[in-house]
Design a protein around this motif. Structure first.
Motif, mmCIF file in Angstrom:
data_model
loop_
_atom_site.group_PDB
_atom_site.id
_atom_site.type_symbol
_atom_site.label_atom_id
_atom_site.label_comp_id
_atom_site.label_asym_id
_atom_site.label_seq_id
_atom_site.Cartn_x
_atom_site.Cartn_y
_atom_site.Cartn_z
ATOM 1 N N GLN A 28 -36.402 22.122 29.606
ATOM 2 C CA GLN A 28 -35.848 23.215 30.425
ATOM 3 C C GLN A 28 -36.953 23.929 31.198
ATOM 4 O OE1 GLN A 28 -32.811 25.773 28.478
ATOM 5 N NE2 GLN A 28 -33.025 24.398 26.725
ATOM 6 N N ILE A 29 -38.087 24.149 30.530
ATOM 7 C CA ILE A 29 -39.212 24.832 31.188
ATOM 8 C C ILE A 29 -39.730 23.996 32.352
ATOM 9 C CG2 ILE A 29 -41.614 25.559 30.896
ATOM 10 C CD1 ILE A 29 -40.870 26.456 28.055
ATOM 11 N N ASP A 30 -39.850 22.671 32.134
ATOM 12 C CA ASP A 30 -40.336 21.790 33.206
ATOM 13 C C ASP A 30 -39.379 21.810 34.391
ATOM 14 O OD1 ASP A 30 -42.556 21.120 31.752
ATOM 15 O OD2 ASP A 30 -41.689 19.275 30.932
ATOM 16 N N MET A 235 -36.339 32.919 37.198
ATOM 17 C CA MET A 235 -36.722 31.696 36.482
ATOM 18 C C MET A 235 -38.000 31.906 35.681
ATOM 19 S SD MET A 235 -35.628 28.532 38.976
ATOM 20 C CE MET A 235 -36.247 29.216 40.516
ATOM 21 N N TYR A 236 -38.925 32.711 36.224
ATOM 22 C CA TYR A 236 -40.116 33.058 35.440
ATOM 23 C C TYR A 236 -39.711 33.793 34.153
ATOM 24 C CZ TYR A 236 -43.586 31.783 38.984
ATOM 25 O OH TYR A 236 -44.388 31.088 39.847
ATOM 26 N N GLU A 237 -38.721 34.682 34.269
ATOM 27 C CA GLU A 237 -38.223 35.397 33.091
ATOM 28 C C GLU A 237 -37.577 34.431 32.111
ATOM 29 O OE1 GLU A 237 -37.348 38.492 30.470
ATOM 30 O OE2 GLU A 237 -38.765 38.314 32.146
ATOM 31 N N GLN A 238 -36.812 33.449 32.642
ATOM 32 C CA GLN A 238 -36.197 32.442 31.767
ATOM 33 C C GLN A 238 -37.267 31.632 31.046
ATOM 34 O OE1 GLN A 238 -33.361 30.056 33.903
ATOM 35 N NE2 GLN A 238 -32.378 31.830 34.826
ATOM 36 N N ILE A 239 -38.338 31.273 31.796
ATOM 37 C CA ILE A 239 -39.435 30.529 31.166
ATOM 38 C C ILE A 239 -40.068 31.357 30.059
ATOM 39 C CG2 ILE A 239 -41.785 29.650 31.562
ATOM 40 C CD1 ILE A 239 -40.822 28.699 34.314
ATOM 41 N N ARG A 240 -40.263 32.640 30.353
ATOM 42 C CA ARG A 240 -40.855 33.518 29.327
ATOM 43 C C ARG A 240 -39.980 33.570 28.081
ATOM 44 N NH1 ARG A 240 -40.675 38.474 27.359
ATOM 45 N NH2 ARG A 240 -38.837 39.020 28.610
ATOM 46 N N LEU A 241 -38.651 33.668 28.297
ATOM 47 C CA LEU A 241 -37.739 33.701 27.153
ATOM 48 C C LEU A 241 -37.754 32.382 26.385
ATOM 49 C CD1 LEU A 241 -34.697 35.555 28.763
ATOM 50 C CD2 LEU A 241 -36.313 36.482 27.098
ATOM 51 N N LEU A 242 -37.810 31.256 27.129
ATOM 52 C CA LEU A 242 -37.844 29.941 26.466
ATOM 53 C C LEU A 242 -39.136 29.770 25.675
ATOM 54 C CD1 LEU A 242 -36.359 27.735 29.316
ATOM 55 C CD2 LEU A 242 -35.306 28.196 27.098
ATOM 56 N N ILE A 243 -40.262 30.217 26.248
ATOM 57 C CA ILE A 243 -41.536 30.156 25.512
ATOM 58 C C ILE A 243 -41.454 31.015 24.254
ATOM 59 C CG2 ILE A 243 -43.972 30.815 25.604
ATOM 60 C CD1 ILE A 243 -43.942 30.021 28.573
ATOM 61 N N SER A 244 -40.842 32.194 24.411
ATOM 62 C CA SER A 244 -40.662 33.069 23.255
ATOM 63 C C SER A 244 -39.780 32.399 22.211
ATOM 64 C CB SER A 244 -40.047 34.398 23.707
ATOM 65 O OG SER A 244 -39.809 35.242 22.608
ATOM 66 N N GLN A 245 -38.727 31.694 22.702
ATOM 67 C CA GLN A 245 -37.827 30.994 21.782
ATOM 68 C C GLN A 245 -38.582 29.892 21.032
ATOM 69 O OE1 GLN A 245 -34.393 29.425 23.690
ATOM 70 N NE2 GLN A 245 -33.654 28.346 21.890
ATOM 71 N N ALA A 246 -39.389 29.106 21.757
ATOM 72 C CA ALA A 246 -40.166 28.037 21.117
ATOM 73 C C ALA A 246 -41.153 28.626 20.115
ATOM 74 C CB ALA A 246 -40.908 27.229 22.175
ATOM 75 N N THR A 247 -41.769 29.736 20.516
ATOM 76 C CA THR A 247 -42.698 30.412 19.599
ATOM 77 C C THR A 247 -41.964 30.876 18.341
ATOM 78 O OG1 THR A 247 -44.029 31.183 21.469
ATOM 79 C CG2 THR A 247 -44.333 32.315 19.365
ATOM 80 N N GLY A 248 -40.747 31.399 18.528
ATOM 81 C CA GLY A 248 -39.953 31.832 17.378
ATOM 82 C C GLY A 248 -39.631 30.676 16.450
ATOM 83 N N ILE A 249 -39.311 29.519 17.056
ATOM 84 C CA ILE A 249 -39.012 28.343 16.220
ATOM 85 C C ILE A 249 -40.251 27.926 15.437
ATOM 86 C CG2 ILE A 249 -38.424 25.887 16.308
ATOM 87 C CD1 ILE A 249 -36.655 26.540 18.725
ATOM 88 N N ARG A 250 -41.386 27.917 16.103
ATOM 89 C CA ARG A 250 -42.633 27.531 15.411
ATOM 90 C C ARG A 250 -42.970 28.524 14.302
ATOM 91 N NH1 ARG A 250 -44.125 26.406 20.889
ATOM 92 N NH2 ARG A 250 -44.375 24.145 21.235
ATOM 93 N N LEU A 251 -42.787 29.812 14.583
ATOM 94 C CA LEU A 251 -43.061 30.825 13.550
ATOM 95 C C LEU A 251 -42.107 30.666 12.371
ATOM 96 C CD1 LEU A 251 -43.717 34.001 15.754
ATOM 97 C CD2 LEU A 251 -45.396 32.687 14.440
ATOM 98 N N ALA A 252 -40.828 30.390 12.699
ATOM 99 C CA ALA A 252 -39.850 30.193 11.619
ATOM 100 C C ALA A 252 -40.222 28.977 10.788
ATOM 101 C CB ALA A 252 -38.454 30.027 12.214
ATOM 102 N N LEU A 253 -40.657 27.906 11.462
ATOM 103 C CA LEU A 253 -41.070 26.705 10.740
ATOM 104 C C LEU A 253 -42.299 26.985 9.881
ATOM 105 C CD1 LEU A 253 -40.705 23.689 10.257
ATOM 106 C CD2 LEU A 253 -42.171 23.270 12.219
ATOM 107 N N ARG A 254 -43.228 27.755 10.427
ATOM 108 C CA ARG A 254 -44.426 28.098 9.650
ATOM 109 C C ARG A 254 -44.049 28.927 8.415
ATOM 110 N NH1 ARG A 254 -48.429 32.372 12.155
ATOM 111 N NH2 ARG A 254 -46.722 33.660 11.345
ATOM 112 N N ASP A 255 -43.130 29.889 8.634
ATOM 113 C CA ASP A 255 -42.686 30.695 7.498
ATOM 114 C C ASP A 255 -42.027 29.814 6.445
ATOM 115 O OD1 ASP A 255 -43.641 32.882 8.790
ATOM 116 O OD2 ASP A 255 -41.678 33.633 9.465
ATOM 117 N N GLN A 256 -41.184 28.870 6.943
ATOM 118 C CA GLN A 256 -40.527 27.965 5.989
ATOM 119 C C GLN A 256 -41.548 27.117 5.254
ATOM 120 O OE1 GLN A 256 -37.506 25.564 7.691
ATOM 121 N NE2 GLN A 256 -36.041 27.232 7.898
ATOM 122 N N TYR A 257 -42.579 26.679 5.977
ATOM 123 C CA TYR A 257 -43.616 25.855 5.359
ATOM 124 C C TYR A 257 -44.324 26.647 4.255
ATOM 125 C CZ TYR A 257 -48.138 23.568 4.808
ATOM 126 O OH TYR A 257 -49.260 22.991 4.280
#
Length: 326
Positions: A28-30, A235-257
């Motif tokens: 989506q970001i691309d 679209m820049y705002e959407q990209i920022r939100l998507l990056i934030s979403q990906a970061t949230g997923i990574r943080l959630a995965l790290r917490d789960q780990y």
């Protein structure tokens, strides 16, 4: 934020799900980046075309202003020529008034003219004068002819006066022609300049119309530029939100780990403790069995009964344990 939702709600993310979600987000970001790039290229075209039109409008405005100056100067000259022409024509009025007066005098003189024409009177007069000068006449006939001459000359005076008036009228008309010629010169120049002024005005109106169309088109391009820029910002705002979403997923995965790792550590410790306890219990049971078998073997020996090698070993082990305990 999406990252907070993942962490606070404790979404379960598997190792297979997480790369898939992050991959979709990156796709989506691309796409958004590509669209931003295309918009940016279009914005460049909007700006380039808009600036070209603005420059064209600027030049058109300068040309229009110059045309207005020329047209206004011509209009001033037209006004001056009208005044000069009208001033000349004013001189014609008294001349024509005088001509009218002379015509009125001629009309009055005509009322007193004889019934015959001037030519006929002149012919009759010429004939009498010729007769007097060429013929031998008695006194009475000569006097009669002289009286006829005087009468004819009196009758011709009216025609002569009319001729004089006609001469004056002719002179006045010639004088008027001088003024008319001068007025015609002014009028011709006035007409030519007025035509030039009209032609300039037509060109001016056409250039003004073109300038307005260019300005409207430039305004439309500027609005398109603003719209495209706003779309890019969204679209820049959407990209920022998507990056934030990906970061949230990574943080959630790290917490789960970390949680899973901690749970594994606790589980391994519990398993170790359980294994040690089971080993201790098994050792106690084995020792109790050994002691029981050794005691029974000792009792058999005391009774003189045979014991097996294992029983004998158990008995010896029991003794060693007893001595060690002693």
């Amino acid at each position: 934020m999406l990252s907070n939702n993942f962490r606070s709600e404790g979404y379960g993310l598997t190792e297979k799900q997480t790369p898939s979600q992050i991959s979709n987000i990156n796709i989506q970001i691309d796409k958004l980046k590509q669209q931003i790039h295309e918009n940016s290229e279009q914005i460049k075209k909007f700006i380039e075309k808009r600036d070209q039109l603005h420059e064209k409008v600027r030049k058109s405005r300068e040309e229009i202003n110059q045309l207005k100056v020329e047209r206004d100067a011509l209009n001033v000259r037209v006004k001056e020529l009208k005044q000069q022409r009208d001033a000349v024509r004013v001189n014609v009025t008294p001349i024509m008034d005088e001509v009218k007066v002379l015509n009125d005098k001629i009309d009055a003189l005509k009322k007193n003219l004889p019934r015959i024409s001037r030519q006929e009177l002149q012919q009759e007069l010429d004939a009498i004068e010729w007769k007097i000068s060429t013929t031998s006449l008695d006194l009475q006939e000569e006097r009669r002819l002289i009286d006829n001459v005087k009468e004819l000359e009196t009758q011709l005076i009216g025609y002569k006066k009319i001729a004089i008036q006609h001469k004056k009228i002719k002179e006045l008309i010639e004088h008027r022609k001088t003024f008319d010629a001068q007025a015609d010169v002014y009028h011709k120049e006035l007409t030519d300049i007025a035509k030039r002024s009209q032609d300039l005005h037509a060109v001016l109106m056409e250039k003004t119309s073109v300038m307005r169309r260019d300005r409207v088109e430039a305004d439309g391009l500027h609005k398109s530029f603003i719209t495209a820029k706003e779309q890019n910002n969204l679209m820049y705002e959407q990209i920022r939100l998507l990056i934030s979403q990906a970061t949230g997923i990574r943080l959630a995965l790290r917490d789960q780990y970390h949680v899973r790792r901690k749970e594994d550590q606790v589980r391994r410790k519990e398993d170790d403790d359980k294994r040690k306890l089971e080993q201790a219990e098994r050792a106690v049971k084995e020792q109790a069995i050994k002691e029981k078998i050794g005691s029974e073997a000792r009792e058999k020996l005391n009774r003189g009964e045979k014991v097996s090698w294992d029983e004998f070993a158990m008995m010896l082990g029991d003794g060693e344990d007893s001595e060690a305990e002693a």
